[in-house]
Design an enzyme around this catalytic site. Structure first.
Site, mmCIF file in Angstrom:
data_model
loop_
_atom_site.group_PDB
_atom_site.id
_atom_site.type_symbol
_atom_site.label_atom_id
_atom_site.label_comp_id
_atom_site.label_asym_id
_atom_site.label_seq_id
_atom_site.Cartn_x
_atom_site.Cartn_y
_atom_site.Cartn_z
ATOM 1 N N GLY A 90 2.418 -2.247 2.671
ATOM 2 C CA GLY A 90 2.875 -1.551 3.872
ATOM 3 C C GLY A 90 4.369 -1.363 3.933
ATOM 4 N N GLU A 91 4.777 -0.470 4.828
ATOM 5 C CA GLU A 91 6.200 -0.206 5.054
ATOM 6 C C GLU A 91 6.565 -0.839 6.407
ATOM 7 O OE1 GLU A 91 9.062 0.975 3.754
ATOM 8 O OE2 GLU A 91 9.846 0.662 5.760
ATOM 9 N N CYS A 137 2.206 -6.034 -5.195
ATOM 10 C CA CYS A 137 1.713 -5.367 -3.977
ATOM 11 C C CYS A 137 0.397 -4.621 -4.141
ATOM 12 C CB CYS A 137 2.705 -4.315 -3.497
ATOM 13 S SG CYS A 137 4.393 -4.773 -3.689
ATOM 14 N N CYS A 189 5.368 -13.926 1.086
ATOM 15 C CA CYS A 189 5.483 -12.472 1.009
ATOM 16 C C CYS A 189 4.384 -11.874 1.894
ATOM 17 C CB CYS A 189 5.323 -12.032 -0.441
ATOM 18 S SG CYS A 189 5.373 -10.253 -0.635
ATOM 19 N N GLU A 245 -3.235 -8.657 1.871
ATOM 20 C CA GLU A 245 -2.977 -9.800 0.998
ATOM 21 C C GLU A 245 -1.592 -10.372 1.247
ATOM 22 O OE1 GLU A 245 -4.099 -7.037 -2.339
ATOM 23 O OE2 GLU A 245 -2.198 -7.770 -3.096
ATOM 24 N N CYS A 292 3.248 2.304 -6.982
ATOM 25 C CA CYS A 292 2.782 1.187 -6.158
ATOM 26 C C CYS A 292 1.305 1.327 -5.791
ATOM 27 C CB CYS A 292 3.638 1.114 -4.896
ATOM 28 S SG CYS A 292 3.151 -0.204 -3.773
ATOM 29 N N SER A 315 14.518 -0.058 -1.115
ATOM 30 C CA SER A 315 13.828 0.324 -2.355
ATOM 31 C C SER A 315 14.317 1.714 -2.748
ATOM 32 C CB SER A 315 12.314 0.331 -2.125
ATOM 33 O OG SER A 315 11.879 -0.972 -1.833
ATOM 34 N N LEU A 316 15.232 1.760 -3.698
ATOM 35 C CA LEU A 316 15.877 3.035 -4.041
ATOM 36 C C LEU A 316 15.154 3.730 -5.204
ATOM 37 C CD1 LEU A 316 18.368 4.701 -3.103
ATOM 38 C CD2 LEU A 316 19.667 3.596 -4.933
ATOM 39 N N CYS A 327 4.347 5.654 -2.718
ATOM 40 C CA CYS A 327 5.192 5.500 -3.910
ATOM 41 C C CYS A 327 4.294 5.575 -5.145
ATOM 42 C CB CYS A 327 5.939 4.170 -3.885
ATOM 43 S SG CYS A 327 7.057 4.029 -2.478
ATOM 44 N N CYS A 368 -0.721 2.056 2.971
ATOM 45 C CA CYS A 368 0.677 2.437 3.202
ATOM 46 C C CYS A 368 0.778 3.952 3.207
ATOM 47 C CB CYS A 368 1.551 1.846 2.091
ATOM 48 S SG CYS A 368 3.319 2.105 2.346
ATOM 49 N N SER A 384 12.059 -5.426 3.441
ATOM 50 C CA SER A 384 12.230 -4.407 2.409
ATOM 51 C C SER A 384 11.680 -3.072 2.912
ATOM 52 C CB SER A 384 11.474 -4.854 1.148
ATOM 53 O OG SER A 384 11.598 -3.891 0.134
ATOM 54 N N ASN A 433 5.232 -2.789 -12.916
ATOM 55 C CA ASN A 433 4.014 -3.566 -13.117
ATOM 56 C C ASN A 433 2.818 -2.611 -13.002
ATOM 57 O OD1 ASN A 433 2.149 -5.586 -13.146
ATOM 58 N ND2 ASN A 433 3.032 -6.747 -11.460
HETATM 59 N N1 SAH Z 1 7.375 -0.685 1.649
HETATM 60 C C1 SAH Z 1 8.416 -1.620 1.390
HETATM 61 C C2 SAH Z 1 7.952 -3.024 1.069
HETATM 62 C C3 SAH Z 1 6.839 -3.247 0.086
HETATM 63 S S1 SAH Z 1 7.029 -3.181 -1.646
HETATM 64 C C4 SAH Z 1 9.305 -1.113 0.287
HETATM 65 O O1 SAH Z 1 8.931 -0.180 -0.400
HETATM 66 O O2 SAH Z 1 10.406 -1.616 0.148
HETATM 67 C C5 SAH Z 1 8.196 -4.335 -2.230
HETATM 68 C C6 SAH Z 1 8.874 -3.858 -3.536
HETATM 69 O O3 SAH Z 1 7.997 -3.893 -4.675
HETATM 70 C C7 SAH Z 1 9.382 -2.438 -3.407
HETATM 71 O O4 SAH Z 1 10.669 -2.327 -3.930
HETATM 72 C C8 SAH Z 1 8.383 -1.683 -4.258
HETATM 73 O O5 SAH Z 1 8.902 -0.479 -4.670
HETATM 74 C C9 SAH Z 1 8.096 -2.653 -5.400
HETATM 75 N N2 SAH Z 1 6.857 -2.339 -6.119
HETATM 76 C C10 SAH Z 1 5.687 -1.889 -5.638
HETATM 77 N N3 SAH Z 1 4.783 -1.704 -6.611
HETATM 78 C C11 SAH Z 1 5.384 -2.055 -7.768
HETATM 79 C C12 SAH Z 1 4.962 -2.076 -9.142
HETATM 80 N N4 SAH Z 1 3.736 -1.690 -9.509
HETATM 81 N N5 SAH Z 1 5.858 -2.492 -10.042
HETATM 82 C C13 SAH Z 1 7.090 -2.898 -9.676
HETATM 83 N N6 SAH Z 1 7.551 -2.892 -8.412
HETATM 84 C C14 SAH Z 1 6.708 -2.465 -7.466
#
Ligand code: SAH
Length: 366
Positions: free
Chosen positions: A169-170, A347, A110, A97, A124, A224-225, A121, A117, A201, A300
């Site tokens: 994806g990463e 995402c 985006c 998407e 996510c 993404s910390l 996380c 992925c 990111s 989210n």
């Molecule tokens: N893999 C990469 C890029 C994709 S996600 C990364 O992790 O940076 C882009 C951002 O959206 C990341 O910071 C991710 O942690 C955040 N994200 C993913 N799912 C989310 C959710 N359900 N609520 C809030 N942020 C989210």
């Protein structure tokens, strides 16, 4: 090198690759620039529309290859914001998407870089259902071209000026194809998007961050910390277990030093998990004094399959208190504005939903 019997896929080729493909077909190599113009400037979706190629050539191209467009399985326009989202289905039924957001400063897409992925996380949806495969450079670029065509009117505003690699994806786990896609997105013969307007990111794969740094591109890097200590970070971002926060931030500061670009740190705020005042102070300690911008993202739900159902985004009060602590420590902090929540713009959520739609309601192949 392309083998003769392999069908040629034009989207995602470098200029020399296009030149070789024409030469292999026994044609003049100079057609590479013409083809690039049709693909990226005019956004042609069918060989038949390439009117300065002879009918015979158009037929030959159609017989020996494809432009490389996936099927648009769903296309949604938000009623609340200038946001559009597409769910694409590739030949092997893999789905990805992408989202286009229209801002006063330009149109931003985006992008997804993988199907599924591997980083898992907890908060996510992208990792749910596992990892399927990397997207090719052409499959990544097709997302931009499809959204430009479907969402933007012809004329003045018909241009994508910004890219964020924040879809599924990463990106650094698919380094070569992402690099190739960005090279074409940036090229004057491609989409002409400045690297300064592109943000990648990552969860912080340190060796790939170093590799990216050595390319010395003025590309924005976002980390993404999500947690200020290793124990919590490794729970929330299992794909980052190999690296400590100090190693990841070390790589980020080296990237900033080399490129002179301000870094971004992303932090998804989950109530009672990573949003306490002491965690805010710890985060401030890690970030202050660096060329960095902190982007707080309200969680989210529902997140991944493994995310506790009880998880909620931080309350407004906690979010405000968290922000104040960071700002008072001198860290530039903003709260991400949410756009397009009516079309599940976060995402992996649309793909997830499409999987739960009964097969009869789905288009073939989805
Ligand atoms: N893999 C990469 C890029 C994709 S996600 C990364 O992790 O940076 C882009 C951002 O959206 C990341 O910071 C991710 O942690 C955040 N994200 C993913 N799912 C989310 C959710 N359900 N609520 C809030 N942020 C989210």
């Amino acid at each position: 090198m392309q083998q003769k019997e392999t069908p040629t896929t034009w989207l995602g080729m470098s200029l020399p690759e296009m030149r070789d493909a024409f030469l292999t077909l026994g044609l003049d190599g100079y057609r590479d620039h013409q083809m690039a113009d049709w693909l990226y400037k005019k956004g042609v979706t069918d060989f038949a529309a390439i009117t300065n190629f002879s009918l015979g050539l158009r037929q030959l191209l159609a017989e020996t290859g494809s432009l490389g467009y996936p099927e648009v399985t769903r296309f949604l326009a938000s009623k609340e914001d200038p946001v559009w989202k597409a769910l694409l289905t590739y030949d092997d039924t893999a789905q990805a998407e992408c989202v286009l957001m229209s801002y006063s400063y330009g149109n931003s897409v985006c992008l997804s870089t993988q199907v599924g992925c591997r980083m898992s996380c907890l908060f996510c949806a992208s990792g749910s259902g596992g990892w399927q495969r990397n997207l090719s450079a052409g499959e990544i670029l097709a997302q931009i071209l499809i959204l430009r065509r479907l969402a933007l009117p012809q004329g003045e505003g018909h241009r994508v000026s910004h890219l964020v690699l924040m879809g599924m994806g990463e990106p650094l786990d698919n380094f070569e194809q992402v690099h190739k896609a960005l090279t074409i997105a940036n090229a004057s013969w491609g989409l002409g998007i400045s690297y300064r307007n592109i943000t990648l990111s990552t969860i912080g794969l340190v060796p790939q961050m170093e590799k990216l740094r050595h390319l010395k591109l003025p590309l924005n890097l976002s980390l993404s910390l999500h947690a200020p200590d290793d124990t919590l970070r490794h729970q929330l971002v299992p794909g980052a277990t190999k690296f400590s926060i100090s190693e990841v931030l070390g790589a980020l500061w080296r990237y900033v030093e080399t490129t002179r670009r301000r870094a971004t740190v992303e932090y998804c705020l989950i109530s009672g998990v990573n949003d306490s005042a002491s965690q805010a102070r710890e985060l401030a300690r890690l970030l202050k004094g660096h060329l960095v911008h902190l982007n707080l993202i309200p969680y989210n739900p529902p997140g991944s399959e493994k995310a506790p159902r009880s998880w909620q985004r931080s309350s407004l009060q906690n979010t405000q208190a968290f922000t104040t602590i960071l700002q008072e420590a001198g860290v530039t902090t903003t709260l991400r504005r949410e756009m397009g929540s009516d079309i599940s713009a976060a995402c992996g959520q649309l793909r997830q939903m499409s999987k739960s739609i009964p097969a009869a309601e789905r288009k073939e192949g989805s």
